[in-house]
Scaffold this active site. Structure first.
Site, short mmCIF file in Angstrom:
data_model
loop_
_atom_site.label_atom_id
_atom_site.label_comp_id
_atom_site.label_asym_id
_atom_site.label_seq_id
_atom_site.Cartn_x
_atom_site.Cartn_y
_atom_site.Cartn_z
CG HIS A 134 -1.69 -1.17 1.53
ND1 HIS A 134 -2.84 -1.48 0.85
CD2 HIS A 134 -1.53 -2.17 2.45
CE1 HIS A 134 -3.36 -2.59 1.32
NE2 HIS A 134 -2.59 -3.03 2.29
C1 BDR Z 1 -2.56 0.89 5.61
O1 BDR Z 1 -2.71 0.37 6.93
C2 BDR Z 1 -1.47 0.06 7.49
O2 BDR Z 1 -1.52 -1.13 8.18
C3 BDR Z 1 -0.49 0.03 6.34
O3 BDR Z 1 0.80 0.43 6.78
C4 BDR Z 1 -1.07 1.00 5.35
O4 BDR Z 1 -0.62 2.31 5.61
C5 BDR Z 1 -3.30 -0.02 4.66
O5 BDR Z 1 -4.66 -0.06 4.98
#
Ligand code: BDR
Ligand code: CA
Length: 306
Positions: free
Chosen positions: A240
């Protein structure tokens, strides 16, 4: 070069995103500010320092920010994905970073913005608490922020609840504050896109083979990979935060659609949902990209770190 601040809660994909910024000659990474999120603030701060040291950039200041959301307590953390230490159980094995910057996140952001000779990009890859505080307390600095690129939100259901993405759900009031203001343009990189481009075994193998730093990042990812397989039944990993940072370092990489957005701030099941509509300005929502090219670019850049 684009002057850049990263606001982050490392976090395995945050770690990859930080290393990606360090490997990107288009940006000058001026500061890293930290926020609670995947794990508590002391862990995210120490992890940011560790990752910058691993990337060979220990001189970049790491400044701790908010330890909790603006209004309500944090409902859920993400140790299931990132491990108790936020780096897949590998934090203690990494070289420690320098001491946290005593100016704190807000003081550091303010100083960097005041000193910048051109507009600064803020890539924010965790809860939006620090950014909401910056915009609320220093509106005069908004013209010095070129854009905010945020990994978070979703137009098609969440990953922490049925409705909400993790970063939005951590602090919905802060997210609403940032997404509905008109002073700084915001690009949102939601789950809709990041779930389209998980990396698979061949990509992860190539990463680990690129050199000792990348191999260490590979070991950090292992726990997350196991959790992803348990949840989704595929041997892959969503990256992500790295997708959002790629957009910050190479503007226009992702294709965006304008949507005014609101964030559900009630305490019901929709809490933290990013919902199209409302009177606010359009947020550029990244819903599409050449995903193969995005993953190839992330790998190519990380590989230059060795
Ligand atoms: C986001 O949530 C976190 O756990 C990850 O680092 C990312 O920023 C994804 O939903
Ligand atoms: Ca994150």
């Amino acid at each position: 070069m684009i002057p850049l601040i990263i606001d982050t809660d490392p976090g395995v994909d945050d770690a990859m995103a930080l290393m990606l910024a360090c490997a990107s000659p288009e940006v000058d990474l001026l500061a890293v500010t930290t926020v609670f999120g995947n794990v508590p603030l002391p862990g995210t701060t120490a992890n940011a320092g560790r990752i910058l040291t691993l990337a060979g950039r220990p001189e970049i200041p790491v400044a701790p920010g908010a330890a909790r959301p603006l209004v309500h307590v944090q409902a859920e953390r993400a140790e299931e994905w990132h491990g108790d230490d936020g780096l897949g159980g590998r934090a203690a094995g990494l070289p420690p970073g320098p001491a946290p910057d005593p100016r704190g996140a807000l003081g550091t952001q303010v100083e960097v913005l005041r000193e910048a000779s051109e507009p600064v990009t803020i890539a924010t890859i965790g809860p939006l608490t620090n950014i909401a505080l910056l915009l609320a307390t220093h509106p005069e600095l908004a013209p010095r922020i070129g854009r905010i690129v945020w990994m978070g939100g979703s137009l098609s259901g969440g990953n922490v609840t049925g409705a909400a993405e993790f970063n939005a759900h951590c602090d919905p009031e802060a997210a609403h504050r940032v997404l509905t203001q008109a002073d700084v343009p915001v690009t949102m990189v939601p789950l809709d896109l990041t779930h389209q481009c998980p990396v698979g075994p061949a990509w992860l193998h190539a990463l680990a083979a690129a050199g000792p730093r990348c191999a260490e990042l590979g070991t950090v990812i292992t726990h997350y990979r196991t959790a992803y397989r348990a949840r989704y039944g595929v041997d892959a990993v969503a990256v992500h935060d790295a997708v959002a940072v790629l957009e910050a370092v190479l503007p226009g990489t992702l294709r965006t659609t304008p949507h005014p957005l609101q964030v559900a701030c009630d305490l019901g099941p929709a809490r933290g949902a990013t919902v199209p509509g409302g009177p606010g300005p359009a947020v550029a929502v990244a819903l599409d990209a050449d995903t193969e090219a995005v993953l190839a670019a992330i790998l190519e850049r990380l590989s230059t770190l060795g």
